[in-house]
Design a protein around this motif. Sequence first.
Motif, PDB file in Angstrom:
ATOM      1  N   SER A  22      55.070  30.036 -48.240  1.00  3.48           N
ATOM      2  CA  SER A  22      56.504  30.231 -47.974  1.00  3.48           C
ATOM      3  C   SER A  22      56.727  30.865 -46.608  1.00  3.48           C
ATOM      4  CB  SER A  22      57.135  31.103 -49.066  1.00  3.48           C
ATOM      5  OG  SER A  22      57.119  30.441 -50.311  1.00  3.48           O
ATOM      6  N   THR A  23      55.918  31.858 -46.285  1.00  2.00           N
ATOM      7  CA  THR A  23      56.042  32.527 -44.987  1.00  2.00           C
ATOM      8  C   THR A  23      55.769  31.553 -43.847  1.00  2.00           C
ATOM      9  OG1 THR A  23      55.390  34.662 -45.929  1.00  2.00           O
ATOM     10  CG2 THR A  23      55.169  34.396 -43.537  1.00  2.00           C
ATOM     11  N   MET A  24      54.697  30.765 -43.978  1.00  2.00           N
ATOM     12  CA  MET A  24      54.374  29.829 -42.898  1.00  2.00           C
ATOM     13  C   MET A  24      55.424  28.726 -42.799  1.00  2.00           C
ATOM     14  SD  MET A  24      51.104  27.605 -44.308  1.00  2.00           S
ATOM     15  CE  MET A  24      50.150  29.044 -44.766  1.00  2.00           C
ATOM     16  N   ALA A  25      55.980  28.308 -43.932  1.00  2.00           N
ATOM     17  CA  ALA A  25      57.005  27.267 -43.916  1.00  2.00           C
ATOM     18  C   ALA A  25      58.273  27.768 -43.225  1.00  2.00           C
ATOM     19  CB  ALA A  25      57.321  26.813 -45.330  1.00  2.00           C
ATOM     20  N   LYS A  26      58.663  29.000 -43.541  1.00  2.00           N
ATOM     21  CA  LYS A  26      59.846  29.596 -42.906  1.00  2.00           C
ATOM     22  C   LYS A  26      59.663  29.681 -41.400  1.00  2.00           C
ATOM     23  CE  LYS A  26      61.068  32.717 -46.721  1.00  2.00           C
ATOM     24  NZ  LYS A  26      61.102  34.153 -47.113  1.00  2.00           N
ATOM     25  N   GLU A  27      58.509  30.171 -40.983  1.00  2.00           N
ATOM     26  CA  GLU A  27      58.249  30.361 -39.554  1.00  2.00           C
ATOM     27  C   GLU A  27      58.191  29.029 -38.815  1.00  2.00           C
ATOM     28  OE1 GLU A  27      54.765  32.762 -39.235  1.00  2.00           O
ATOM     29  OE2 GLU A  27      55.806  34.592 -39.878  1.00  2.00           O
ATOM     30  N   LEU A  28      57.553  28.029 -39.420  1.00  2.00           N
ATOM     31  CA  LEU A  28      57.481  26.723 -38.779  1.00  2.00           C
ATOM     32  C   LEU A  28      58.880  26.133 -38.636  1.00  2.00           C
ATOM     33  CD1 LEU A  28      55.843  24.351 -37.647  1.00  2.00           C
ATOM     34  CD2 LEU A  28      55.711  23.444 -39.986  1.00  2.00           C
ATOM     35  N   ALA A  29      59.683  26.222 -39.690  1.00  2.00           N
ATOM     36  CA  ALA A  29      61.047  25.685 -39.649  1.00  2.00           C
ATOM     37  C   ALA A  29      61.850  26.334 -38.525  1.00  2.00           C
ATOM     38  CB  ALA A  29      61.736  25.897 -40.991  1.00  2.00           C
ATOM     39  N   ALA A  30      61.704  27.641 -38.375  1.00  2.00           N
ATOM     40  CA  ALA A  30      62.439  28.355 -37.327  1.00  2.00           C
ATOM     41  C   ALA A  30      61.990  27.908 -35.938  1.00  2.00           C
ATOM     42  CB  ALA A  30      62.245  29.861 -37.487  1.00  2.00           C
ATOM     43  N   LYS A  31      60.687  27.699 -35.765  1.00  2.00           N
ATOM     44  CA  LYS A  31      60.149  27.315 -34.454  1.00  2.00           C
ATOM     45  C   LYS A  31      60.585  25.917 -34.029  1.00  2.00           C
ATOM     46  CE  LYS A  31      55.976  30.182 -34.567  1.00  2.00           C
ATOM     47  NZ  LYS A  31      54.496  30.178 -34.717  1.00  2.00           N
ATOM     48  N   GLY A  33      63.219  24.191 -35.374  1.00  2.00           N
ATOM     49  CA  GLY A  33      64.643  23.943 -35.583  1.00  2.00           C
ATOM     50  C   GLY A  33      64.967  23.120 -36.815  1.00  2.00           C
ATOM     51  N   TYR A  34      64.118  23.213 -37.832  1.00  2.00           N
ATOM     52  CA  TYR A  34      64.332  22.496 -39.084  1.00  2.00           C
ATOM     53  C   TYR A  34      64.913  23.431 -40.145  1.00  2.00           C
ATOM     54  CZ  TYR A  34      61.774  18.169 -37.890  1.00  2.00           C
ATOM     55  OH  TYR A  34      61.389  16.978 -37.347  1.00  2.00           O
ATOM     56  N   ARG A  35      65.414  22.853 -41.236  1.00  2.00           N
ATOM     57  CA  ARG A  35      65.895  23.655 -42.355  1.00  2.00           C
ATOM     58  C   ARG A  35      64.731  23.931 -43.300  1.00  2.00           C
ATOM     59  NH1 ARG A  35      70.484  22.451 -47.091  1.00  2.00           N
ATOM     60  NH2 ARG A  35      70.673  24.632 -47.703  1.00  2.00           N
ATOM     61  N   TYR A  36      64.651  25.162 -43.772  1.00  2.00           N
ATOM     62  CA  TYR A  36      63.594  25.546 -44.711  1.00  2.00           C
ATOM     63  C   TYR A  36      64.141  25.532 -46.134  1.00  2.00           C
ATOM     64  CZ  TYR A  36      60.708  28.642 -47.541  1.00  2.00           C
ATOM     65  OH  TYR A  36      59.967  29.172 -48.560  1.00  2.00           O
ATOM     66  N   ILE A  37      63.397  24.908 -47.050  1.00  2.00           N
ATOM     67  CA  ILE A  37      63.762  24.874 -48.468  1.00  2.00           C
ATOM     68  C   ILE A  37      62.604  25.458 -49.283  1.00  2.00           C
ATOM     69  CG2 ILE A  37      64.441  23.457 -50.435  1.00  2.00           C
ATOM     70  CD1 ILE A  37      66.511  23.430 -48.223  1.00  2.00           C
ATOM     71  N   ASP A  38      62.874  26.522 -50.000  1.00  2.00           N
ATOM     72  CA  ASP A  38      61.876  27.205 -50.823  1.00  2.00           C
ATOM     73  C   ASP A  38      61.980  26.672 -52.251  1.00  2.00           C
ATOM     74  OD1 ASP A  38      60.279  28.907 -52.270  1.00  2.00           O
ATOM     75  OD2 ASP A  38      61.117  30.759 -51.452  1.00  2.00           O
ATOM     76  N   SER A  39      61.166  25.679 -52.591  1.00  2.00           N
ATOM     77  CA  SER A  39      61.255  25.094 -53.935  1.00  2.00           C
ATOM     78  C   SER A  39      60.823  26.090 -55.009  1.00  2.00           C
ATOM     79  CB  SER A  39      60.407  23.825 -54.020  1.00  2.00           C
ATOM     80  OG  SER A  39      59.033  24.114 -54.077  1.00  2.00           O
ATOM     81  N   GLY A  40      59.881  26.967 -54.659  1.00  2.00           N
ATOM     82  CA  GLY A  40      59.444  27.974 -55.623  1.00  2.00           C
ATOM     83  C   GLY A  40      60.580  28.893 -56.017  1.00  2.00           C
ATOM     84  N   ALA A  41      61.437  29.230 -55.062  1.00  2.00           N
ATOM     85  CA  ALA A  41      62.587  30.080 -55.354  1.00  2.00           C
ATOM     86  C   ALA A  41      63.536  29.397 -56.325  1.00  2.00           C
ATOM     87  CB  ALA A  41      63.322  30.431 -54.064  1.00  2.00           C
ATOM     88  N   MET A  42      63.607  28.078 -56.253  1.00  2.00           N
ATOM     89  CA  MET A  42      64.471  27.329 -57.152  1.00  2.00           C
ATOM     90  C   MET A  42      63.981  27.454 -58.594  1.00  2.00           C
ATOM     91  SD  MET A  42      64.905  24.032 -54.620  1.00  2.00           S
ATOM     92  CE  MET A  42      66.083  23.113 -55.586  1.00  2.00           C
ATOM     93  N   TYR A  43      62.675  27.336 -58.796  1.00  2.70           N
ATOM     94  CA  TYR A  43      62.114  27.503 -60.139  1.00  2.70           C
ATOM     95  C   TYR A  43      62.245  28.951 -60.610  1.00  2.70           C
ATOM     96  CZ  TYR A  43      60.314  22.768 -60.055  1.00  2.70           C
ATOM     97  OH  TYR A  43      60.232  21.398 -60.021  1.00  2.70           O
ATOM     98  N   ARG A  44      62.119  29.885 -59.684  1.00  2.00           N
ATOM     99  CA  ARG A  44      62.301  31.289 -60.036  1.00  2.00           C
ATOM    100  C   ARG A  44      63.744  31.565 -60.454  1.00  2.00           C
ATOM    101  NH1 ARG A  44      58.738  35.313 -58.429  1.00  2.00           N
ATOM    102  NH2 ARG A  44      56.722  34.539 -57.676  1.00  2.00           N
TER     103      ARG A  44
END
Length: 239
Positions: A22-31, A33-44
């Motif tokens: 999740s951390t690496m996905a967030k950081e990559l998206a920010a770098k 300019g993409y939107r980040y979607i946390d699917s794990g948060a959805m299940y949580r």
Amino acid sequence: MDNSQKRKIIVAIDGYSSSGKSTMAKELAAKVGYRYIDSGAMYRAVTLYALENNMIDPDGNVDSGSLGKALGDIHIDFALTPQGQHTLLNGEDVEHRIRSMEVSSHVSPVAAIHSVRQALTALQQRFGTEKGIVMDGRDIGTTVFPQAEMKVFVTASPETRAERRYKELIQNGTPAKYEDVLANVIERDHIDETRAESPLRKAPDAAVLDNSHLTHAQQSEWLLNLFHESELKANGSEC
């Protein structure tokens, strides 16, 4: 090729719990300019709803029938806050509550329910309609977006992942014991790998990232390099 003309891609990052995806996905998206979607948060978020509506008994058994009927009343989205992206459950910010050990202890059985996976997979696919997203989870590259242009499978030893999760909980002020966290990580691995519905597995065309001994900088460089390679390939190497 000008950035405005580049065809955007879908980045699917799968892997084990507490592997840092999740951390690496967030950081990559920010770098990029993409939107980040946390699917794990959805299940949580669905798990939190089930817990707060008495759909999980004291022994951990989930009333899948009641939860399935309630899915139409469960609305999940994400919002940017000064603290980063937060998860919304029916319009309420539940980011802190979905990270509790109680939710962590029940999310795998909830995520194994067919109706839950169907509903959240459909929602995740809607998020990716226009591409330009980075999504992490357990089955993004195998079930949600098998056509994703970039796929990564993240792994690390259970002990390494438990230590990371333990430190995160303590930093957030959540009481926890390392032994309990490790047991939870091992149990979630087993459930995720053996469930009948979309089990955790590496997509055949996914790049494997074992970050047990990588520094944050090394991991970020590896991921960004792979993104640029995937983007070039998707655009016919004309970027």
